[in-house]
Design a protein around this motif. Sequence first.
Motif, short mmCIF file in Angstrom:
data_model
loop_
_atom_site.label_atom_id
_atom_site.label_comp_id
_atom_site.label_asym_id
_atom_site.label_seq_id
_atom_site.Cartn_x
_atom_site.Cartn_y
_atom_site.Cartn_z
N GLN A 64 -24.74 -2.40 29.91
CA GLN A 64 -23.40 -1.87 29.87
C GLN A 64 -23.48 -0.35 29.82
OE1 GLN A 64 -21.26 -3.91 26.81
NE2 GLN A 64 -19.31 -2.93 27.26
N VAL A 65 -23.02 0.33 30.88
CA VAL A 65 -23.06 1.79 30.94
C VAL A 65 -21.75 2.27 31.54
CG1 VAL A 65 -24.33 3.83 31.70
CG2 VAL A 65 -25.55 1.69 31.36
N SER A 66 -21.10 3.22 30.86
CA SER A 66 -19.77 3.66 31.29
C SER A 66 -19.81 4.82 32.29
CB SER A 66 -18.94 4.08 30.08
OG SER A 66 -19.52 5.22 29.44
N VAL A 67 -20.98 5.43 32.48
CA VAL A 67 -21.10 6.60 33.36
C VAL A 67 -22.07 6.27 34.48
CG1 VAL A 67 -21.84 9.01 33.51
CG2 VAL A 67 -20.59 8.21 31.50
N LYS A 68 -21.68 6.56 35.70
CA LYS A 68 -22.57 6.31 36.84
C LYS A 68 -23.59 7.43 36.98
CE LYS A 68 -19.24 3.65 39.58
NZ LYS A 68 -18.52 3.54 40.88
N GLY A 69 -24.73 7.07 37.59
CA GLY A 69 -25.75 8.07 37.86
C GLY A 69 -26.65 8.33 36.68
N PRO A 70 -27.61 9.24 36.86
CA PRO A 70 -28.56 9.55 35.78
C PRO A 70 -27.85 10.17 34.58
CG PRO A 70 -28.79 11.11 37.60
CD PRO A 70 -27.86 10.04 38.07
N LEU A 71 -28.33 9.83 33.38
CA LEU A 71 -27.70 10.30 32.16
C LEU A 71 -28.42 11.53 31.61
CD1 LEU A 71 -27.29 6.82 30.44
CD2 LEU A 71 -25.70 7.99 31.98
N PHE A 72 -27.72 12.29 30.77
CA PHE A 72 -28.26 13.41 29.99
C PHE A 72 -28.64 14.62 30.84
CE2 PHE A 72 -30.06 9.44 27.91
CZ PHE A 72 -28.99 9.28 27.05
N LEU A 73 -28.19 14.67 32.08
CA LEU A 73 -28.53 15.83 32.92
C LEU A 73 -27.94 17.12 32.36
CD1 LEU A 73 -28.12 14.52 36.58
CD2 LEU A 73 -30.24 14.96 35.34
N MET A 94 -18.98 6.73 16.82
CA MET A 94 -20.37 7.13 17.02
C MET A 94 -20.97 6.56 18.30
SD MET A 94 -22.59 4.87 14.23
CE MET A 94 -21.77 5.62 12.83
N SER A 95 -20.36 5.49 18.85
CA SER A 95 -20.92 4.89 20.07
C SER A 95 -20.33 5.50 21.34
CB SER A 95 -20.72 3.38 20.06
OG SER A 95 -19.35 3.05 19.91
N CYS A 96 -19.74 6.67 21.24
CA CYS A 96 -19.35 7.48 22.40
C CYS A 96 -20.14 8.78 22.33
CB CYS A 96 -17.86 7.79 22.39
SG CYS A 96 -16.81 6.40 22.77
N PHE A 97 -20.94 9.06 23.34
CA PHE A 97 -21.82 10.21 23.27
C PHE A 97 -21.44 11.27 24.30
CE2 PHE A 97 -25.53 12.70 24.41
CZ PHE A 97 -25.95 13.13 23.15
N GLY A 98 -21.37 12.51 23.84
CA GLY A 98 -21.22 13.64 24.73
C GLY A 98 -19.81 13.84 25.27
N ALA A 99 -19.69 14.90 26.09
CA ALA A 99 -18.39 15.26 26.63
C ALA A 99 -17.82 14.21 27.56
CB ALA A 99 -18.50 16.60 27.37
N ASP A 100 -18.68 13.44 28.23
CA ASP A 100 -18.20 12.40 29.14
C ASP A 100 -17.97 11.07 28.44
OD1 ASP A 100 -20.82 11.82 28.68
OD2 ASP A 100 -21.46 11.92 30.77
N ARG A 101 -18.07 11.07 27.09
CA ARG A 101 -17.78 9.87 26.30
C ARG A 101 -18.60 8.67 26.76
NH1 ARG A 101 -15.86 11.11 21.81
NH2 ARG A 101 -14.58 9.23 21.57
#
Length: 368
Positions: free
Chosen positions: A231-240, A347-354
């Motif tokens: 389960q991933v809410s953001v497409k593409g590579p993470l943490f760039l 806490m289970s939403c990380f970073g500006a892109d949630r």
Amino acid sequence: MNFIYRPAQLADVDELLRLENQCFETDRLNTRNFQWMVSRANASLIVAEAGDHLVGYALVLFHRGTSLGRLYSLAIADAARGRGLGTQLLARAEQQAVERDCAYLRLEVRPDNAPAIALYERQGYRLFERVDDYYEDHAPALRYEKLIREHAERSARRIPYYRQTMDFTCGPACLLMAMKALQPSRAMARDEELQIWREATTVFMTSGHGGCSPQGLALAAWRRGFDAGLQVSVKGPLFLAGVRSEEKKQVMRLVHESFSRELAASTVEMLGNGALDLKSLKRNQALALVLISSYRLTRSKAPHWVLVTDADEDFVYLHDPDVDHGQQRQPLDCQYMPVSHREFAGMSCFGADRLRAAVIVYRLREST
């Protein structure tokens, strides 16, 4: 003998130290410890006075982001024993924990401390774990817990605990715990912890070694014969966004593309992007590795993996593989940590892109 109860002050440290040395032979708090507990720690230190002297204290530690308190120490002077002081201090410790929105209070006690064990059991504490080689003299500890605020009790399912051995291996540690719970004959060993990291790492992060991506962890579980969901809410590579070097970003993109090709050829289930379905986890006897922002727990803004062990109407329970001594935590404090649903959602939403990310580990595949 009449007792007066109040919060400890720095002026009490010398008497607290005298009381500590009278009551305990090992694992004593020292002057610096008491000064920290009074002035800076996330704690409550209650003292009992009789005349001009301190005759008892109760120290409760709290952990950010959780609904868990820990009775770290309770001491009573010899002259004040047998007068109900232990019961009164314990009641005040519980009240302090309730006022901090704690639902559980936990404590450890030596098996040979019969008076303390009798006190705790009279007050409703239940034994739930024995820990070998716990004290400085290698004596074991009995771990007790009490529900101090009414809510639905969690299930009795026991999930093994594994402490990560490197700063960047929280994901592999969580996967080891999940696999051990689903396949009890498995070992939880450091060589596999590091092997999983090698398989699942993003290679780079903001600094130091790279952490593990959800795609990499899902594949690691699948390769070991477990059904898995992603389960991933953001497409593409993470943490760039946390990496400045364009060359490093390109490497992370290549790693992500490789993971994506492997996932397409696997039977890892691609799940929706919404909130984690906790009821489905319980129904399917599955476990979830969840990516969180550890800020609410340790004031660190780094992404961090935890394992969801259970959930009820009020709390989500977590195993956190990271034992941060700077936060006064021990491994036992990081198991079955009760976190309110509201805190967990935050806490289970990380970073500006949630970003929301979870790896669901199911039973072993039948062909394995």
